[in-house]
Write a protein that holds these residues in place. Structure first.
Motif, mmCIF file in Angstrom:
data_model
loop_
_atom_site.group_PDB
_atom_site.id
_atom_site.type_symbol
_atom_site.label_atom_id
_atom_site.label_comp_id
_atom_site.label_asym_id
_atom_site.label_seq_id
_atom_site.Cartn_x
_atom_site.Cartn_y
_atom_site.Cartn_z
ATOM 1 N N ASP A 46 0.784 -1.232 0.000
ATOM 2 C CA ASP A 46 0.000 0.000 0.000
ATOM 3 C C ASP A 46 0.819 1.287 0.000
ATOM 4 O O ASP A 46 0.259 2.362 -0.127
ATOM 5 C CB ASP A 46 -0.936 0.023 1.216
ATOM 6 N N GLU A 47 2.124 1.191 0.130
ATOM 7 C CA GLU A 47 2.937 2.401 0.300
ATOM 8 C C GLU A 47 3.423 3.014 -1.009
ATOM 9 O O GLU A 47 3.914 4.143 -1.014
ATOM 10 C CB GLU A 47 4.125 2.075 1.206
ATOM 11 N N ALA A 48 3.323 2.300 -2.111
ATOM 12 C CA ALA A 48 3.869 2.787 -3.377
ATOM 13 C C ALA A 48 2.957 3.808 -4.045
ATOM 14 O O ALA A 48 1.737 3.758 -3.902
ATOM 15 C CB ALA A 48 4.114 1.625 -4.326
ATOM 16 N N ASN A 127 8.342 5.519 -5.060
ATOM 17 C CA ASN A 127 7.835 6.671 -4.313
ATOM 18 C C ASN A 127 7.444 7.838 -5.221
ATOM 19 O O ASN A 127 7.301 8.957 -4.757
ATOM 20 C CB ASN A 127 8.854 7.122 -3.257
ATOM 21 N N VAL A 128 7.292 7.572 -6.520
ATOM 22 C CA VAL A 128 6.851 8.582 -7.490
ATOM 23 C C VAL A 128 5.691 8.011 -8.299
ATOM 24 O O VAL A 128 5.590 6.797 -8.483
ATOM 25 C CB VAL A 128 7.994 9.012 -8.447
ATOM 26 N N GLU A 129 4.817 8.889 -8.801
ATOM 27 C CA GLU A 129 3.676 8.437 -9.595
ATOM 28 C C GLU A 129 4.062 8.076 -11.021
ATOM 29 O O GLU A 129 3.400 7.272 -11.668
ATOM 30 C CB GLU A 129 2.585 9.513 -9.605
ATOM 31 N N LYS A 147 16.314 4.543 -10.064
ATOM 32 C CA LYS A 147 17.345 4.689 -9.025
ATOM 33 C C LYS A 147 16.941 5.734 -7.992
ATOM 34 O O LYS A 147 16.554 6.844 -8.334
ATOM 35 C CB LYS A 147 18.689 5.034 -9.645
ATOM 36 N N GLY A 148 17.017 5.326 -6.725
ATOM 37 C CA GLY A 148 16.680 6.220 -5.627
ATOM 38 C C GLY A 148 15.193 6.369 -5.361
ATOM 39 O O GLY A 148 14.804 7.142 -4.481
ATOM 40 N N LYS A 149 14.355 5.635 -6.106
ATOM 41 C CA LYS A 149 12.908 5.771 -5.969
ATOM 42 C C LYS A 149 12.223 4.497 -5.490
ATOM 43 O O LYS A 149 11.019 4.482 -5.290
ATOM 44 C CB LYS A 149 12.302 6.191 -7.318
ATOM 45 N N VAL A 150 12.971 3.423 -5.305
ATOM 46 C CA VAL A 150 12.408 2.129 -4.914
ATOM 47 C C VAL A 150 12.175 2.093 -3.406
ATOM 48 O O VAL A 150 13.092 2.352 -2.630
ATOM 49 C CB VAL A 150 13.334 0.963 -5.350
ATOM 50 N N ILE A 151 10.932 1.787 -3.008
ATOM 51 C CA ILE A 151 10.609 1.694 -1.580
ATOM 52 C C ILE A 151 10.137 0.291 -1.194
ATOM 53 O O ILE A 151 9.886 0.012 -0.033
ATOM 54 C CB ILE A 151 9.567 2.749 -1.159
ATOM 55 N N GLY A 152 10.021 -0.597 -2.174
ATOM 56 C CA GLY A 152 9.628 -1.969 -1.906
ATOM 57 C C GLY A 152 9.823 -2.816 -3.149
ATOM 58 O O GLY A 152 9.919 -2.289 -4.260
#
Length: 163
Positions: A46-48, A127-129, A147-152
């Motif tokens: 649910d966090e993405a 973490n970006v749309e 790169k730098g945008k992966v949260i899961g």
């Protein structure tokens, strides 16, 4: 050594398919010997703000072979239906060019007698749309944009061989 297309960053979550379980054989209908259609996939994270999926074969003879690139999957989506059309813009995101030179999914098609190849379905929560990729996308372009945008992340692996 085969290139990896999975960023193990952030929280790990589950990716499942109705067609095969992790580590099992991918049904023929999802391969070049069958209907060559993408399998149904589903997940819960649910966090993405968006998702990206890259399907790759690290066992290919010359280099890691890309079978599918789909990105800018909206956060409101937690599954991909079977047989997504082979168009750049689809109702579940955007698709890039695979190593067959085609847009969308092309299933397992290892050389005959080469034994089992592993096919990794690597899903990333971002973490970006949108990755804001200009022009035609491929796996390397998508990876660089991620790169730098992966949260899961989640990974599902299936096997296939042609006899």
């Amino acid at each position: 050594m085969a290139k990896e297309y999975l960023f193990k960053e952030g929280k790990e979550f589950s990716l499942i398919s109705d067609s095969f379980k992790n580590g099992e054989v991918i049904p023929k209908r999802h391969t070049c010997e069958g209907d060559n259609i993408s399998p149904k996939l589903s997940w819960k994270f649910d966090e993405a703000k968006s998702y990206t999926l890259i399907v790759y074969d690290p066992d290919a003879p010359m280099k890691t072979f890309i079978h599918w690139v789909i990105y800018d999957i909206p956060s409101s989506i937690n599954s991909l239906y079977e047989a997504i059309p082979k168009n750049e813009n689809v109702d579940v995101g955007k698709q890039g060019r695979n190593d067959f030179g085609e847009i969308g999914y092309d299933g397992p098609c290892p050389p005959r007698g080469h034994g089992f190849h592993r096919y990794y379905f690597a899903l990333h929560g971002l973490n970006v749309e949108s990755l804001d990729i200009r022009g035609e996308a491929n796996a390397n372009k998508v990876l660089n944009s991620m790169k730098g945008k992966v949260i899961g992340y989640a990974v599902l692996m299936g096997k296939y061989q042609r006899i």
